[in-house]
Enzyme design. Structure first.
Site, mmCIF file in Angstrom:
data_model
loop_
_atom_site.group_PDB
_atom_site.id
_atom_site.type_symbol
_atom_site.label_atom_id
_atom_site.label_comp_id
_atom_site.label_asym_id
_atom_site.label_seq_id
_atom_site.Cartn_x
_atom_site.Cartn_y
_atom_site.Cartn_z
ATOM 1 N N TYR A 21 99.931 56.968 58.525
ATOM 2 C CA TYR A 21 100.686 58.227 58.617
ATOM 3 C C TYR A 21 99.892 59.238 59.439
ATOM 4 O O TYR A 21 100.431 59.896 60.333
ATOM 5 C CB TYR A 21 100.972 58.759 57.212
ATOM 6 C CG TYR A 21 101.714 60.070 57.183
ATOM 7 C CD1 TYR A 21 103.095 60.113 57.346
ATOM 8 C CD2 TYR A 21 101.038 61.272 56.993
ATOM 9 C CE1 TYR A 21 103.791 61.312 57.314
ATOM 10 C CE2 TYR A 21 101.720 62.476 56.961
ATOM 11 C CZ TYR A 21 103.094 62.495 57.119
ATOM 12 O OH TYR A 21 103.761 63.688 57.089
ATOM 13 N N VAL A 60 104.198 69.331 51.103
ATOM 14 C CA VAL A 60 105.585 69.775 50.930
ATOM 15 C C VAL A 60 106.269 68.823 49.952
ATOM 16 O O VAL A 60 106.121 67.606 50.067
ATOM 17 C CB VAL A 60 106.363 69.765 52.271
ATOM 18 C CG1 VAL A 60 107.781 70.273 52.077
ATOM 19 C CG2 VAL A 60 105.642 70.595 53.320
ATOM 20 N N THR A 81 108.845 66.723 49.234
ATOM 21 C CA THR A 81 109.942 66.041 49.922
ATOM 22 C C THR A 81 110.095 64.633 49.372
ATOM 23 O O THR A 81 109.313 64.196 48.523
ATOM 24 C CB THR A 81 109.688 65.946 51.439
ATOM 25 O OG1 THR A 81 108.562 65.099 51.657
ATOM 26 C CG2 THR A 81 109.472 67.311 52.070
ATOM 27 N N SER A 138 102.181 67.717 60.885
ATOM 28 C CA SER A 138 101.551 67.773 59.568
ATOM 29 C C SER A 138 100.111 68.207 59.768
ATOM 30 O O SER A 138 99.533 67.980 60.826
ATOM 31 C CB SER A 138 101.582 66.384 58.912
ATOM 32 O OG SER A 138 100.747 66.346 57.777
#
Length: 123
Positions: free
Chosen positions: A29, A62, A64, A14
């Site tokens: 994250y 993105v 998702t 990422s």
């Protein structure tokens, strides 16, 4: 891969593996993605002499299911609520980047590919 004499490992990372944004929401994250960056580089150095390529693919925003898992929102709800002024990436964009990575000549390794939507600001 070693036995076959070649191969390619693509780690899905990422852009948060390369920067730390302000605010506490994504710090854990971000930390895991920084670890992927470090592990990918270490793996590349370990296997490059064995004709095995290693690439880190780092997409930006993105659409998702992570938004639903993290915030209880569908991707459409999450990006509508943040008033994202541009079209976010979708899984097909990431898949096309993987095809591109795999399509380069045998003597070329893409160490890092960063993929962001046009208009996404830097972190």
């Amino acid at each position: 891969m070693e036995a076959g004499g070649s191969g390619h490992i693509i780690n899905l990372n990422s852009i948060l593996g390369h920067a730390v944004p302000n605010g506490p929401t994504l710090h854990f994250y971000t930390g895991t993605k920084h670890m992927i960056t470090a592990l990918t580089e270490a793996l590349r150095k370990t296997v490059q002499s064995k004709n095995i390529k290693v690439t880190s693919l780092s997409p930006g925003i993105v659409a998702t299911e992570i938004t639903q898992r993290a915030f209880g929102l569908t991707p459409a709800e999450a990006f509508a609520s943040t008033a994202t002024p541009y079209k976010v990436l979708d899984s097909e964009d990431v898949a096309e980047a993987i095809v591109y990575i795999l399509s380069v000549p045998a003597h070329v390794n893409i160490d890092e590919l960063t993929l962001t939507p046009q208009g996404q600001h830097a972190l």
